[in-house]
Every structure is written in C-alpha cells, then in structure tokens.
Design a protein around this motif. Sequence first.
Motif, PDB file in Angstrom:
ATOM      1  N   ALA A   1     -90.682  -5.916   5.886  1.00  0.00           N
ATOM      2  CA  ALA A   1     -90.416  -4.200   6.090  1.00  0.00           C
ATOM      3  C   ALA A   1     -89.059  -4.077   6.034  1.00  0.00           C
ATOM      4  O   ALA A   1     -88.312  -4.484   6.639  1.00  0.00           O
ATOM      5  CB  ALA A   1     -91.201  -3.778   7.451  1.00  0.00           C
ATOM      6  N   THR A   2     -89.368  -2.850   5.310  1.00  0.00           N
ATOM      7  CA  THR A   2     -87.807  -2.121   5.051  1.00  0.00           C
ATOM      8  C   THR A   2     -88.078  -1.260   6.013  1.00  0.00           C
ATOM      9  O   THR A   2     -88.621  -1.101   7.287  1.00  0.00           O
ATOM     10  CB  THR A   2     -87.409  -1.450   3.978  1.00  0.00           C
ATOM     11  OG1 THR A   2     -89.029  -0.360   3.489  1.00  0.00           O
ATOM     12  CG2 THR A   2     -86.908  -2.777   2.846  1.00  0.00           C
ATOM     13  N   GLY A   3     -87.843  -0.203   6.243  1.00  0.00           N
ATOM     14  CA  GLY A   3     -87.746   0.967   6.970  1.00  0.00           C
ATOM     15  C   GLY A   3     -86.381   1.136   8.569  1.00  0.00           C
ATOM     16  O   GLY A   3     -86.154   0.119   8.368  1.00  0.00           O
ATOM     17  N   GLU A   4     -86.471   1.431   9.319  1.00  0.00           N
ATOM     18  CA  GLU A   4     -85.244   1.516  10.376  1.00  0.00           C
ATOM     19  C   GLU A   4     -85.586   0.336  11.745  1.00  0.00           C
ATOM     20  O   GLU A   4     -84.718  -0.097  11.593  1.00  0.00           O
ATOM     21  CB  GLU A   4     -85.209   2.927  11.009  1.00  0.00           C
ATOM     22  CG  GLU A   4     -84.493   3.517  10.127  1.00  0.00           C
ATOM     23  CD  GLU A   4     -84.053   5.189  10.375  1.00  0.00           C
ATOM     24  OE1 GLU A   4     -82.769   5.564  10.229  1.00  0.00           O
ATOM     25  OE2 GLU A   4     -85.028   6.204  11.415  1.00  0.00           O
TER      26      GLU A   4
ATOM     27  N   ALA B   1     -88.389  11.567   3.434  1.00  0.00           N
ATOM     28  CA  ALA B   1     -87.147  12.720   3.002  1.00  0.00           C
ATOM     29  C   ALA B   1     -85.851  12.560   3.374  1.00  0.00           C
ATOM     30  O   ALA B   1     -84.576  13.232   2.426  1.00  0.00           O
ATOM     31  CB  ALA B   1     -87.530  14.502   3.015  1.00  0.00           C
ATOM     32  N   ARG B   2     -85.708  12.062   4.426  1.00  0.00           N
ATOM     33  CA  ARG B   2     -84.302  12.075   4.947  1.00  0.00           C
ATOM     34  C   ARG B   2     -83.457  10.829   4.534  1.00  0.00           C
ATOM     35  O   ARG B   2     -82.083  11.072   4.399  1.00  0.00           O
ATOM     36  CB  ARG B   2     -84.165  11.311   6.914  1.00  0.00           C
ATOM     37  CG  ARG B   2     -84.655  10.492   6.838  1.00  0.00           C
ATOM     38  CD  ARG B   2     -84.814   9.691   8.539  1.00  0.00           C
ATOM     39  NE  ARG B   2     -85.337   8.719   8.924  1.00  0.00           N
ATOM     40  CZ  ARG B   2     -87.168   7.891   9.119  1.00  0.00           C
ATOM     41  NH1 ARG B   2     -87.664   8.853   8.408  1.00  0.00           N
ATOM     42  NH2 ARG B   2     -86.623   7.143   9.286  1.00  0.00           N
ATOM     43  N   TYR B   3     -84.014   9.870   3.919  1.00  0.00           N
ATOM     44  CA  TYR B   3     -83.391   9.174   2.729  1.00  0.00           C
ATOM     45  C   TYR B   3     -83.523   9.959   0.947  1.00  0.00           C
ATOM     46  O   TYR B   3     -82.035   8.704   0.337  1.00  0.00           O
ATOM     47  CB  TYR B   3     -83.865   8.055   2.414  1.00  0.00           C
ATOM     48  CG  TYR B   3     -84.741   7.370   3.693  1.00  0.00           C
ATOM     49  CD1 TYR B   3     -84.151   7.218   5.124  1.00  0.00           C
ATOM     50  CD2 TYR B   3     -85.875   7.052   4.109  1.00  0.00           C
ATOM     51  CE1 TYR B   3     -84.503   5.898   5.932  1.00  0.00           C
ATOM     52  CE2 TYR B   3     -86.481   6.288   5.470  1.00  0.00           C
ATOM     53  CZ  TYR B   3     -85.454   6.261   6.034  1.00  0.00           C
ATOM     54  OH  TYR B   3     -85.952   5.283   7.256  1.00  0.00           O
TER      55      TYR B   3
ATOM     56  N   GLY C   1     -82.504  13.088   0.939  1.00  0.00           N
ATOM     57  CA  GLY C   1     -82.222  13.934   0.528  1.00  0.00           C
ATOM     58  C   GLY C   1     -82.748  15.821   0.376  1.00  0.00           C
ATOM     59  O   GLY C   1     -82.296  16.358  -0.665  1.00  0.00           O
ATOM     60  N   GLY C   2     -84.078  15.485   0.727  1.00  0.00           N
ATOM     61  CA  GLY C   2     -84.639  16.243   0.422  1.00  0.00           C
ATOM     62  C   GLY C   2     -86.402  16.002  -0.520  1.00  0.00           C
ATOM     63  O   GLY C   2     -86.649  15.270  -0.655  1.00  0.00           O
ATOM     64  N   GLU C   3     -87.116  16.424   0.775  1.00  0.00           N
ATOM     65  CA  GLU C   3     -88.541  16.595   0.254  1.00  0.00           C
ATOM     66  C   GLU C   3     -88.394  16.595  -1.264  1.00  0.00           C
ATOM     67  O   GLU C   3     -89.411  14.990  -1.578  1.00  0.00           O
ATOM     68  CB  GLU C   3     -89.412  17.302   0.971  1.00  0.00           C
ATOM     69  CG  GLU C   3     -90.032  17.229   1.943  1.00  0.00           C
ATOM     70  CD  GLU C   3     -91.206  17.107   2.637  1.00  0.00           C
ATOM     71  OE1 GLU C   3     -92.393  17.894   2.374  1.00  0.00           O
ATOM     72  OE2 GLU C   3     -90.745  17.851   4.131  1.00  0.00           O
ATOM     73  N   ASP C   4     -88.174  17.342  -2.297  1.00  0.00           N
ATOM     74  CA  ASP C   4     -88.807  17.188  -3.516  1.00  0.00           C
ATOM     75  C   ASP C   4     -87.899  16.395  -4.355  1.00  0.00           C
ATOM     76  O   ASP C   4     -89.048  16.209  -5.576  1.00  0.00           O
ATOM     77  CB  ASP C   4     -88.600  19.198  -3.904  1.00  0.00           C
ATOM     78  CG  ASP C   4     -87.624  19.429  -3.149  1.00  0.00           C
ATOM     79  OD1 ASP C   4     -87.450  19.272  -2.434  1.00  0.00           O
ATOM     80  OD2 ASP C   4     -86.281  20.469  -3.865  1.00  0.00           O
ATOM     81  N   ARG C   5     -86.901  15.020  -3.596  1.00  0.00           N
ATOM     82  CA  ARG C   5     -86.503  14.327  -4.255  1.00  0.00           C
ATOM     83  C   ARG C   5     -88.002  13.267  -4.409  1.00  0.00           C
ATOM     84  O   ARG C   5     -87.804  11.619  -5.299  1.00  0.00           O
ATOM     85  CB  ARG C   5     -85.239  14.117  -4.211  1.00  0.00           C
ATOM     86  CG  ARG C   5     -84.641  15.440  -4.094  1.00  0.00           C
ATOM     87  CD  ARG C   5     -83.357  15.781  -3.997  1.00  0.00           C
ATOM     88  NE  ARG C   5     -82.609  14.452  -4.654  1.00  0.00           N
ATOM     89  CZ  ARG C   5     -81.180  14.319  -4.688  1.00  0.00           C
ATOM     90  NH1 ARG C   5     -80.710  14.888  -3.826  1.00  0.00           N
ATOM     91  NH2 ARG C   5     -80.724  13.648  -5.468  1.00  0.00           N
ATOM     92  N   VAL C   6     -88.349  13.050  -3.099  1.00  0.00           N
ATOM     93  CA  VAL C   6     -89.174  12.276  -2.993  1.00  0.00           C
ATOM     94  C   VAL C   6     -90.320  10.996  -3.612  1.00  0.00           C
ATOM     95  O   VAL C   6     -91.115  12.135  -4.834  1.00  0.00           O
ATOM     96  CB  VAL C   6     -89.424  11.867  -1.214  1.00  0.00           C
ATOM     97  CG1 VAL C   6     -90.738  10.742  -0.705  1.00  0.00           C
ATOM     98  CG2 VAL C   6     -89.161  12.382  -0.309  1.00  0.00           C
ATOM     99  N   PRO C   7     -90.169  10.253  -4.540  1.00  0.00           N
ATOM    100  CA  PRO C   7     -91.667   9.836  -4.915  1.00  0.00           C
ATOM    101  C   PRO C   7     -93.091  10.254  -4.898  1.00  0.00           C
ATOM    102  O   PRO C   7     -92.305   9.905  -3.540  1.00  0.00           O
ATOM    103  CB  PRO C   7     -90.684   8.566  -5.984  1.00  0.00           C
ATOM    104  CG  PRO C   7     -90.273   8.072  -4.984  1.00  0.00           C
ATOM    105  CD  PRO C   7     -89.613   9.118  -4.310  1.00  0.00           C
TER     106      PRO C   7
ATOM    107  N   SER D   1     -80.280   2.858  -6.334  1.00  0.00           N
ATOM    108  CA  SER D   1     -79.859   2.826  -4.731  1.00  0.00           C
ATOM    109  C   SER D   1     -81.548   3.289  -3.898  1.00  0.00           C
ATOM    110  O   SER D   1     -80.852   2.597  -3.189  1.00  0.00           O
ATOM    111  CB  SER D   1     -79.010   3.860  -4.618  1.00  0.00           C
ATOM    112  OG  SER D   1     -79.279   5.211  -5.464  1.00  0.00           O
ATOM    113  N   ARG D   2     -82.431   3.584  -4.455  1.00  0.00           N
ATOM    114  CA  ARG D   2     -82.959   4.573  -3.701  1.00  0.00           C
ATOM    115  C   ARG D   2     -84.445   3.535  -3.749  1.00  0.00           C
ATOM    116  O   ARG D   2     -85.613   3.672  -2.928  1.00  0.00           O
ATOM    117  CB  ARG D   2     -83.851   5.681  -3.954  1.00  0.00           C
ATOM    118  CG  ARG D   2     -82.087   6.873  -4.132  1.00  0.00           C
ATOM    119  CD  ARG D   2     -83.268   7.943  -5.094  1.00  0.00           C
ATOM    120  NE  ARG D   2     -83.604   7.659  -6.951  1.00  0.00           N
ATOM    121  CZ  ARG D   2     -83.806   8.566  -7.527  1.00  0.00           C
ATOM    122  NH1 ARG D   2     -83.890   9.403  -7.516  1.00  0.00           N
ATOM    123  NH2 ARG D   2     -83.623   7.821  -8.153  1.00  0.00           N
ATOM    124  N   SER D   3     -84.501   2.913  -4.352  1.00  0.00           N
ATOM    125  CA  SER D   3     -85.279   0.818  -4.210  1.00  0.00           C
ATOM    126  C   SER D   3     -85.409   0.381  -3.372  1.00  0.00           C
ATOM    127  O   SER D   3     -84.596   0.249  -2.200  1.00  0.00           O
ATOM    128  CB  SER D   3     -85.270   0.303  -5.422  1.00  0.00           C
ATOM    129  OG  SER D   3     -84.961  -0.684  -5.151  1.00  0.00           O
TER     130      SER D   3
END
Length: 249
Positions: free
Chosen positions: A35-38, A166-168, A170-176, A77-79
């Motif tokens: 897993a990734t995640g924190e 969304a925290r990764y 920079g906003g909910e509308d940017r999350v796939p 960078s977001r993958s």
Amino acid sequence: MDLVVERDYPTLSRAAADVVTDLLTVKPDARLVVATGETPLGLYRNLADRKTRGEIDTSRLRIFQLDEYLGLTSDDSRSLYRWMREVFLEPLAIGDHQVTRLPGDAANPSEACRAYDRAVEQAGGYDLAILGLGPNGHLGFNEPPSDADTPTRVITLTPETVHSNARYWGGEDRVPRQALTAGMKHLLAARHILLLVSGQGKKEILARTLEGPVTRELPASFLQRAQRVTVISDRDAMPTSPASLAGEV
Ligand code: PGA
C-alpha cells in the motif's frame, strides 16, 4: 484475526517491520502487495533502516502494486507508483524489474487488470498484503460496494475517497475520479494480511471492520473471513478498551 494494539505510531511501525522482516528471513523471494497512503510510511522507514544496516535482503522480493489512478503515467508526480518508488522501492533497493505495476496509462486498462491478475496467479498469489484502512472501509481502491471475489479492475472512486485524497492533489476537483485496484479476491487469499491502522480518525471504521456485519458495503469487513490477518493498531485507533486485548504493549 490477530489484534495487536501498540502504544503509538512508532511502535506500530516497528511491530509491522518485524512482521515483514520475519517473512523475509524464511522466504527471501516472498510476493508482497504494498500500500501507499500515510499509515505504512513508518513501516517503510523502519525497513529502509534495516536494509541500510544489512539486516534484510530485498534482492529476491517480488512486489505488486496495490492501486493506481487511471490516466497517469508512472512518472507523473501524482502517481501512486511514483510514490511507492520514493518511499519503498528505492529506499529498499528494489528494482523496477521486481515489480508488477498497475499501469494507469495502459491503452486498455481492463486488459491490463486481467494481465495483472494472471501475473498474481502465476506467482502463486501474495504471501503478504500490506494494507491500510480507508475512511470508508476500502482496501486498496476496492470502494464500497465491493464483493469478496472481485477481480483487479477499473473502479470509480467514491466522493468520500475523493475528499480524503484531495490533500495530495490541492483540491477535490483535481483528484481523478477513476482508478485501478488489485481485486478483493486475491487480496483476501493472501497467505498473510497485515492491516495497519493509526489515529483517532480511524477508530469508528476500525470498530466496524472488526466487529460489524460482513458486508460489501464495508469491504474491509471481509477480513473477518480471511485466513490469516494481523491488525496492528495504535491506541488512538483502537475502538475498545485496549487492556482487554491480547498483544498490547
Ligand atoms: P492512509 O490511507 O493510510 O493514508 O490513511 C488508507 C487508505 O485510504 O486506504
């Protein structure tokens, strides 16, 4: 299911690293889905330290990616693959050739998912699944509702997961809105599942995972029926009196 309640996040991370180290000692060519995640970051830091000290050999490990956003290349960078490379693969000197990816940029993502499942089967299944617990009870990106026998597949993320990620971004509308996830079927069949849960925010969903009804509406509840599961939680996430639970430190 074994429940281990650790004092805090650092001890949780060390206990998880002990589980992985023990496996590597008896099976250096183990198949891990990661897993990734924190939550697992402390585990990975512990393993990296052990690798630096020469205490573990990762040269024969085989790694499977747990999940990925649809439409991203592995270098984006977001993958999640890039994240896994930074926090797990590179610190542990695990080469790309040791990894079976979930390619978010595949021309035919559904076929890529089927190829991934074939690779898991050819490898004889996962020896160890290192998992976090989603706020909505997902495992990987097996969003509710997910049945216990689901294959690896493309899935639409729930609003709750989009919000939480969304925290990764920079906003909910940017999350796939879509992702690839290793399926429940192979995850639940892992010879050992390590579920890591930390923090007050996970207390309620962990209680439902451990004690609630087993339901596709809470995919992690299927862990109650898996063959070998170790849940390592810190006290903050533990829903009931920790003193009543075996394994507390
Ligand atoms: P976390 O993610 O470890 O960052 O809490 C878990 C998950 O959403 O699967």
